[in-house]
Motif scaffolding. Structure first.
Motif, PDB file in Angstrom:
ATOM      1  N   PRO A   1       0.812  -1.226   0.000  1.00  0.00           N
ATOM      2  CA  PRO A   1       0.000   0.000   0.000  1.00  0.00           C
ATOM      3  C   PRO A   1       0.839   1.268   0.000  1.00  0.00           C
ATOM      4  O   PRO A   1       0.429   2.279  -0.590  1.00  0.00           O
ATOM      5  N   VAL A   2       1.996   1.242   0.655  1.00  0.00           N
ATOM      6  CA  VAL A   2       2.862   2.423   0.672  1.00  0.00           C
ATOM      7  C   VAL A   2       3.332   2.756  -0.738  1.00  0.00           C
ATOM      8  O   VAL A   2       3.305   3.918  -1.164  1.00  0.00           O
ATOM      9  N   VAL A   3       3.757   1.723  -1.462  1.00  0.00           N
ATOM     10  CA  VAL A   3       4.214   1.944  -2.837  1.00  0.00           C
ATOM     11  C   VAL A   3       3.068   2.463  -3.702  1.00  0.00           C
ATOM     12  O   VAL A   3       3.240   3.400  -4.486  1.00  0.00           O
ATOM     13  N   LEU A   4       1.902   1.859  -3.559  1.00  0.00           N
ATOM     14  CA  LEU A   4       0.755   2.302  -4.349  1.00  0.00           C
ATOM     15  C   LEU A   4       0.348   3.734  -3.984  1.00  0.00           C
ATOM     16  O   LEU A   4       0.025   4.539  -4.859  1.00  0.00           O
ATOM     17  N   ALA A   5       0.384   4.053  -2.703  1.00  0.00           N
ATOM     18  CA  ALA A   5       0.010   5.392  -2.260  1.00  0.00           C
ATOM     19  C   ALA A   5       1.027   6.443  -2.680  1.00  0.00           C
ATOM     20  O   ALA A   5       0.696   7.626  -2.795  1.00  0.00           O
TER      21      ALA A   5
ATOM     22  N   ALA B   1      12.037  21.327   0.747  1.00  0.00           N
ATOM     23  CA  ALA B   1      10.843  20.517   0.471  1.00  0.00           C
ATOM     24  C   ALA B   1      10.666  19.435   1.528  1.00  0.00           C
ATOM     25  O   ALA B   1       9.541  19.164   1.967  1.00  0.00           O
ATOM     26  N   TRP B   2      11.767  18.803   1.949  1.00  0.00           N
ATOM     27  CA  TRP B   2      11.675  17.761   2.975  1.00  0.00           C
ATOM     28  C   TRP B   2      11.183  18.341   4.299  1.00  0.00           C
ATOM     29  O   TRP B   2      10.352  17.740   4.985  1.00  0.00           O
TER      30      TRP B   2
ATOM     31  N   ARG C   1       7.114  10.183   2.417  1.00  0.00           N
ATOM     32  CA  ARG C   1       8.569  10.083   2.578  1.00  0.00           C
ATOM     33  C   ARG C   1       9.207   9.399   1.377  1.00  0.00           C
ATOM     34  O   ARG C   1      10.218   9.874   0.846  1.00  0.00           O
ATOM     35  N   LEU C   2       8.608   8.283   0.959  1.00  0.00           N
ATOM     36  CA  LEU C   2       9.163   7.546  -0.175  1.00  0.00           C
ATOM     37  C   LEU C   2       9.164   8.404  -1.434  1.00  0.00           C
ATOM     38  O   LEU C   2      10.163   8.455  -2.173  1.00  0.00           O
ATOM     39  N   ALA C   3       8.069   9.107  -1.683  1.00  0.00           N
ATOM     40  CA  ALA C   3       7.974   9.952  -2.872  1.00  0.00           C
ATOM     41  C   ALA C   3       9.025  11.054  -2.842  1.00  0.00           C
ATOM     42  O   ALA C   3       9.650  11.360  -3.871  1.00  0.00           O
ATOM     43  N   GLN C   4       9.256  11.647  -1.679  1.00  0.00           N
ATOM     44  CA  GLN C   4      10.237  12.727  -1.593  1.00  0.00           C
ATOM     45  C   GLN C   4      11.667  12.216  -1.747  1.00  0.00           C
ATOM     46  O   GLN C   4      12.500  12.868  -2.379  1.00  0.00           O
ATOM     47  N   ILE C   5      11.950  11.061  -1.183  1.00  0.00           N
ATOM     48  CA  ILE C   5      13.302  10.494  -1.308  1.00  0.00           C
ATOM     49  C   ILE C   5      13.603  10.139  -2.762  1.00  0.00           C
ATOM     50  O   ILE C   5      14.667  10.476  -3.297  1.00  0.00           O
ATOM     51  N   VAL C   6      12.658   9.455  -3.415  1.00  0.00           N
ATOM     52  CA  VAL C   6      12.867   9.053  -4.806  1.00  0.00           C
ATOM     53  C   VAL C   6      12.975  10.278  -5.711  1.00  0.00           C
ATOM     54  O   VAL C   6      13.882  10.374  -6.549  1.00  0.00           O
ATOM     55  N   SER C   7      12.067  11.227  -5.552  1.00  0.00           N
ATOM     56  CA  SER C   7      12.072  12.413  -6.422  1.00  0.00           C
ATOM     57  C   SER C   7      13.309  13.267  -6.190  1.00  0.00           C
ATOM     58  O   SER C   7      13.889  13.799  -7.146  1.00  0.00           O
ATOM     59  N   ALA C   8      13.744  13.389  -4.936  1.00  0.00           N
ATOM     60  CA  ALA C   8      14.942  14.188  -4.656  1.00  0.00           C
ATOM     61  C   ALA C   8      16.177  13.565  -5.306  1.00  0.00           C
ATOM     62  O   ALA C   8      17.017  14.280  -5.880  1.00  0.00           O
ATOM     63  N   SER C   9      16.297  12.241  -5.250  1.00  0.00           N
ATOM     64  CA  SER C   9      17.444  11.579  -5.877  1.00  0.00           C
ATOM     65  C   SER C   9      17.423  11.778  -7.390  1.00  0.00           C
ATOM     66  O   SER C   9      18.472  11.985  -8.017  1.00  0.00           O
TER      67      SER C   9
END
Length: 383
Positions: free
Chosen positions: A12-16, A55-56, A230-238
């Protein structure tokens, strides 16, 4: 004895995370490189790191409000002033989302028209943008969030693949030119530090999107949405940092007419065969981001008033986005959208300050509120 914390299910985290990640990547990946190059030159990576850090920090505000404020709202223990601030923030973000949808689809139309006709067309850009808005509204009105989210996943996967390919080509070009000793970075413009800060503030929309989890409460629980943010921000920032790092040396090459203004110009010089994939990436990323923000606007409107039921939120926000896309120039939309999101983040920071404990957290949230208020009032638009 305290009960052990229930682990969060990863699926669900990945989907969200699809909605916030699509919104963040669509917000600025196509415009951030030229803006940073013209503002910071060889120091562009420093600029994008600073933007991602801010942003974080704002993301911590949103995540606090998901966990703390939503629980108090549900229990009826939120004080009246904070509740009214929340309603005001919800109204501001609806406006911001409508503006951003119009912006994304105008950028999408620019890349499409620019690829077909380098001279561009003042007529076809708004027409294409308006048709795209109508398509998204139709899917949302008929299929709801499930339909939009399914389309968002497909678009996001394609964008990630195409961005990886383009980034890899740029990296290979950088390594090749570096090995031959011909790599050169763009000069650092002699802008006053205050002007640089105001310009960076003016592109706050490039990292917008992580707040969309606030309005997915009907689909996912609070812990899932917090981890998805958190996941979206980490991936997008990288992705942002890596992409700016490999693209900055290419911007330094420039042309006889001066520095390139868009990634399409850069790609045309470095790898012409990638022009079509870039346009596809532009189309999908902007379309995907528009879908994400349309879904968020829908969820937000439904929370504002019980009148917003059925297809009404989609139809109202879609009509407003079409009006903007058809009549307002792209750069004007960028300026308005950045200020609208900054105003929303300022209000959210005030809400977080009023609902947190501890002097350090209160001070930090208050500082972020002042920073975003400054962006709302003084930020210079991207050019």
């Amino acid at each position: 004895m305290t009960a052990p914390r229930k682990p969060v299910d990863r699926r669900p985290v990945v989907l969200a995370s699809v909605t916030p990640l699509a919104s963040i990547l669509g917000s600025g990946l196509l415009i951030i490189v030229p803006v940073l190059e013209s503002t910071l030159g060889a120091l562009s990576v420093v600029g994008v790191v600073a933007i991602c850090v801010v942003a974080w920090l704002i993301g911590t505000v949103i995540r606090h409000n998901v966990i703390v404020v939503e629980k108090r709202e549900a229990a009826g223990t939120l004080d009246r002033v904070t509740a009214r601030l929340g309603v005001g923030a919800d109204g501001v973000i609806v406006i911001a989302y409508v503006i951003s949808v119009a912006l994304y689809l105008r950028i999408m139309a620019q890349y499409l028209v620019g690829f077909v006709d380098s001279a561009g067309s003042a007529l076809w850009e708004p027409v294409i943008a308006c048709v795209a808005v109508a398509l998204i509204v139709a899917i949302g009105a008929v299929r709801g969030f499930a339909g939009l989210n399914r389309l968002d996943r497909v678009s996001l996967i394609a964008v990630l693949i195409l961005t990886t390919v383009l980034g890899g080509v740029l990296l290979l070009h950088d390594l090749t030119t570096a090995s031959s000793g011909s790599l050169r970075l763009p000069p650092v413009p002699s802008l006053p530090p205050l002007s640089v800060l105001l310009i960076l503030g003016g592109i706050v929309i490039t990292v917008q999107g992580f707040e969309t989890v606030r309005y997915l409460g009907n689909e996912y629980d609070a812990p899932t949405r917090v981890w998805a943010s958190r996941l979206a921000q980490i991936v997008s920032a990288s992705i942002y940092i890596g992409f700016v790092a490999v693209a900055t040396p290419v911007m330094g090459i420039g042309t006889h007419a001066g520095a390139d203004a868009t990634l399409l110009n850069i790609t045309g010089r470095i790898a012409p065969w990638l022009a079509l994939p870039l346009v596809l990436s532009a189309v999908l990323s902007q379309f995907s981001a528009a879908i994400a923000d349309t879904a968020a606007a829908d969820g937000n409107l439904r929370g504002l008033n019980k009148w917003f039921t059925g297809p009404r939120p989609y139809l109202i926000s879609g009509a407003a986005a079409i009006a903007l896309a058809a009549t307002v120039p792209t750069l004007s939309i960028v300026a308005i959208a950045s200020r609208a999101f900054a105003a929303y983040y300022a209000l959210q920071a005030v809400i977080a300050m009023r609902t947190t404990t501890g002097i350090l957290r209160k001070t930090g949230f208050a500082f972020l509120a002042l920073v975003m208020l400054g962006v709302t009032i003084f930020a210079q638009p991207a050019s």
